[in-house]
Design a protein around this motif. Structure first.
Motif, mmCIF file in Angstrom:
data_model
loop_
_atom_site.group_PDB
_atom_site.id
_atom_site.type_symbol
_atom_site.label_atom_id
_atom_site.label_comp_id
_atom_site.label_asym_id
_atom_site.label_seq_id
_atom_site.Cartn_x
_atom_site.Cartn_y
_atom_site.Cartn_z
ATOM 1 N N VAL A 9 -99.532 -43.602 17.622
ATOM 2 C CA VAL A 9 -100.169 -44.383 16.556
ATOM 3 C C VAL A 9 -100.857 -45.591 17.186
ATOM 4 O O VAL A 9 -100.255 -46.324 17.965
ATOM 5 N N LYS A 10 -102.145 -45.769 16.847
ATOM 6 C CA LYS A 10 -102.911 -46.859 17.457
ATOM 7 C C LYS A 10 -103.519 -47.775 16.396
ATOM 8 O O LYS A 10 -104.344 -47.338 15.596
ATOM 9 N N ASN A 11 -103.069 -49.011 16.403
ATOM 10 C CA ASN A 11 -103.630 -50.074 15.549
ATOM 11 C C ASN A 11 -103.781 -49.648 14.091
ATOM 12 O O ASN A 11 -104.835 -49.811 13.480
ATOM 13 N N LEU A 12 -102.691 -49.116 13.549
ATOM 14 C CA LEU A 12 -102.729 -48.574 12.190
ATOM 15 C C LEU A 12 -102.666 -49.695 11.158
ATOM 16 O O LEU A 12 -101.801 -50.566 11.223
ATOM 17 N N SER A 53 -97.673 -42.422 6.331
ATOM 18 C CA SER A 53 -98.979 -42.358 6.994
ATOM 19 C C SER A 53 -98.982 -41.313 8.110
ATOM 20 O O SER A 53 -100.026 -40.782 8.467
ATOM 21 N N LEU A 54 -97.802 -41.042 8.661
ATOM 22 C CA LEU A 54 -97.742 -40.138 9.817
ATOM 23 C C LEU A 54 -98.216 -38.734 9.475
ATOM 24 O O LEU A 54 -98.685 -38.008 10.332
ATOM 25 N N GLU A 68 -99.557 -34.300 18.351
ATOM 26 C CA GLU A 68 -99.707 -33.222 19.330
ATOM 27 C C GLU A 68 -101.116 -33.218 19.928
ATOM 28 O O GLU A 68 -101.725 -32.161 20.117
ATOM 29 N N GLY A 69 -101.621 -34.421 20.193
ATOM 30 C CA GLY A 69 -102.899 -34.548 20.884
ATOM 31 C C GLY A 69 -104.138 -34.568 19.999
ATOM 32 O O GLY A 69 -105.238 -34.859 20.460
ATOM 33 N N THR A 70 -103.975 -34.272 18.713
ATOM 34 C CA THR A 70 -105.125 -34.255 17.798
ATOM 35 C C THR A 70 -105.138 -35.523 16.956
ATOM 36 O O THR A 70 -104.098 -35.911 16.411
ATOM 37 N N ASP A 71 -106.308 -36.139 16.843
ATOM 38 C CA ASP A 71 -106.438 -37.308 15.961
ATOM 39 C C ASP A 71 -106.514 -36.811 14.528
ATOM 40 O O ASP A 71 -107.563 -36.351 14.076
ATOM 41 N N ILE A 72 -105.383 -36.876 13.808
ATOM 42 C CA ILE A 72 -105.355 -36.312 12.449
ATOM 43 C C ILE A 72 -106.061 -37.201 11.429
ATOM 44 O O ILE A 72 -106.248 -36.804 10.283
ATOM 45 N N THR A 73 -106.461 -38.400 11.869
ATOM 46 C CA THR A 73 -107.219 -39.257 10.943
ATOM 47 C C THR A 73 -108.721 -38.965 11.042
ATOM 48 O O THR A 73 -109.510 -39.514 10.284
ATOM 49 N N ALA A 74 -109.120 -38.102 11.977
ATOM 50 C CA ALA A 74 -110.546 -37.767 12.127
ATOM 51 C C ALA A 74 -111.019 -36.990 10.900
ATOM 52 O O ALA A 74 -110.258 -36.244 10.279
ATOM 53 N N LYS A 75 -112.300 -37.160 10.579
ATOM 54 C CA LYS A 75 -112.860 -36.599 9.344
ATOM 55 C C LYS A 75 -112.680 -35.083 9.200
ATOM 56 O O LYS A 75 -112.369 -34.588 8.142
ATOM 57 N N LYS A 76 -112.920 -34.341 10.282
ATOM 58 C CA LYS A 76 -113.007 -32.886 10.128
ATOM 59 C C LYS A 76 -111.674 -32.160 10.311
ATOM 60 O O LYS A 76 -111.627 -30.949 10.277
ATOM 61 N N ILE A 79 -105.799 -31.376 7.663
ATOM 62 C CA ILE A 79 -104.480 -32.020 7.731
ATOM 63 C C ILE A 79 -103.360 -31.049 7.348
ATOM 64 O O ILE A 79 -102.244 -31.131 7.848
ATOM 65 N N ASN A 80 -103.657 -30.096 6.463
ATOM 66 C CA ASN A 80 -102.593 -29.179 6.020
ATOM 67 C C ASN A 80 -102.038 -28.342 7.160
ATOM 68 O O ASN A 80 -100.843 -28.037 7.198
ATOM 69 N N THR A 81 -102.902 -27.981 8.109
ATOM 70 C CA THR A 81 -102.435 -27.228 9.279
ATOM 71 C C THR A 81 -101.398 -28.047 10.049
ATOM 72 O O THR A 81 -100.398 -27.513 10.514
ATOM 73 N N HIS A 82 -101.666 -29.344 10.184
ATOM 74 C CA HIS A 82 -100.755 -30.211 10.942
ATOM 75 C C HIS A 82 -99.497 -30.539 10.132
ATOM 76 O O HIS A 82 -98.409 -30.645 10.688
ATOM 77 N N ARG A 83 -99.674 -30.681 8.822
ATOM 78 C CA ARG A 83 -98.515 -30.983 7.973
ATOM 79 C C ARG A 83 -97.463 -29.884 8.044
ATOM 80 O O ARG A 83 -96.281 -30.141 7.866
ATOM 81 N N GLN A 84 -97.907 -28.647 8.280
ATOM 82 C CA GLN A 84 -96.955 -27.545 8.365
ATOM 83 C C GLN A 84 -95.984 -27.745 9.522
ATOM 84 O O GLN A 84 -94.900 -27.179 9.528
ATOM 85 N N LYS A 85 -96.381 -28.552 10.501
ATOM 86 C CA LYS A 85 -95.529 -28.806 11.668
ATOM 87 C C LYS A 85 -94.702 -30.087 11.499
ATOM 88 O O LYS A 85 -94.006 -30.518 12.404
ATOM 89 N N MET A 86 -94.852 -30.722 10.322
ATOM 90 C CA MET A 86 -94.126 -31.962 10.060
ATOM 91 C C MET A 86 -93.255 -31.763 8.828
ATOM 92 O O MET A 86 -93.758 -31.670 7.714
ATOM 93 N N GLY A 87 -91.943 -31.667 9.038
ATOM 94 C CA GLY A 87 -91.050 -31.556 7.887
ATOM 95 C C GLY A 87 -90.901 -32.918 7.235
ATOM 96 O O GLY A 87 -90.823 -33.929 7.918
ATOM 97 N N MET A 88 -90.887 -32.938 5.899
ATOM 98 C CA MET A 88 -90.784 -34.237 5.211
ATOM 99 C C MET A 88 -89.655 -34.166 4.190
ATOM 100 O O MET A 88 -89.595 -33.239 3.388
ATOM 101 N N VAL A 89 -88.767 -35.133 4.259
ATOM 102 C CA VAL A 89 -87.670 -35.200 3.296
ATOM 103 C C VAL A 89 -87.754 -36.546 2.590
ATOM 104 O O VAL A 89 -87.766 -37.597 3.229
ATOM 105 N N PHE A 90 -87.848 -36.486 1.258
ATOM 106 C CA PHE A 90 -88.054 -37.694 0.459
ATOM 107 C C PHE A 90 -86.732 -38.211 -0.101
ATOM 108 O O PHE A 90 -85.708 -37.538 -0.045
#
Length: 247
Positions: A9-12, A53-54, A68-76, A79-90
């Protein structure tokens, strides 16, 4: 970028009301594979905003998040592809009330990953057995206690075989006697080497399970270190004050 850094995370920054409210105010942070990073701090310090935000559940105002090396904040980026690799528990389980426990667990792997139904079912049952809930596979969420729901929510996220698990105050909505059963599951995950980022008020968990503890206040990381450094030798006056109230 080294191979073992999972999230960088850089200067978020996350601002509201045209910049008047700085929920996140320039966060820099690296999370390595296999780390259990526990985020502590007073209410309103930006912990949950940072965690959410992660995986872009909160869209940052500026800054970059590399997963995993990809800037997920980039426009193109999809995000759903990357979210599949991030488990989230609320905090509040978010189970589908009209589906059985088993269906809650298998729907995402089958629909999103294309996992064969039988395979998804077997994995779900195996995970339920691990958390002592195999006999509740056909129950509906309304038939479960809070602690059981949260254990289901954790194993539901694990059904997607994520590379990191994000926990947003997973025990704060539970009755005190149910907290332990959820923390036990999380401890087991940590022992198996799962990368975890956990926002919590449970200082015992932070101390016992965290490989690194981050203290946030007013949208900034004010101090980070090993549990021993944070709890036994805090440097920042705000952290000292915080710990004097919660320990």
């Amino acid at each position: 970028m080294t191979d073992n850094i999972l999230i960088n995370v850089k200067n978020l920054k996350k601002h509201y009301n045209g910049g008047e409210v700085k929920a996140l105010d320039g966060i820099d942070c690296e999370i390595k594979k296999g780390e259990v990073v526990v985020i502590i701090g007073p209410s309103g310090s930006g912990k949950s905003t940072f965690l959410r935000s992660l995986n872009l559940l909160e869209i940052p105002t500026s800054g970059q998040i590399f997963f995993e090396g990809t800037d997920i904040t980039a426009k193109k980026v999809n995000i759903n592809t990357h979210r599949q690799k991030m488990g989230m528990v609320f905090q509040h389980f978010n189970l589908f009330p009209n589906m059985t426990v088993l269906k809650n667990m298998t729907i995402a792997p089958v629909q999103l990953l294309g996992t064969p139904k039988e395979e998804a079912k077997n994995k779900a049952l195996e995970l339920l057995e691990r958390v002592g809930l195999k006999d509740r596979a056909d129950a509906y969420p309304s038939q479960l206690s809070g602690g059981q729901k949260q254990r289901v929510a954790i194993v539901r996220a694990l059904c997607m075989s994520p590379d990191v698990m994000l926990f947003d105050e997973p025990t704060s909505a539970l009755d005190p006697e149910m907290v332990g059963e959820v923390l036990d599951v999380m401890k087991e995950l940590a022992a198996e080497g799962m990368t975890m980022v956990v926002v919590t008020h449970e200082m015992g968990f932070a101390r016992e399970v965290g490989s690194r503890v981050i203290f946030m206040d007013e949208g900034k990381i004010l101090e980070e270190g090993t549990p021993d450094e944070i709890f036994n030798n805090p440097q920042n006056p705000r952290l000292q004050d915080f710990l004097s109230k919660v320990l």
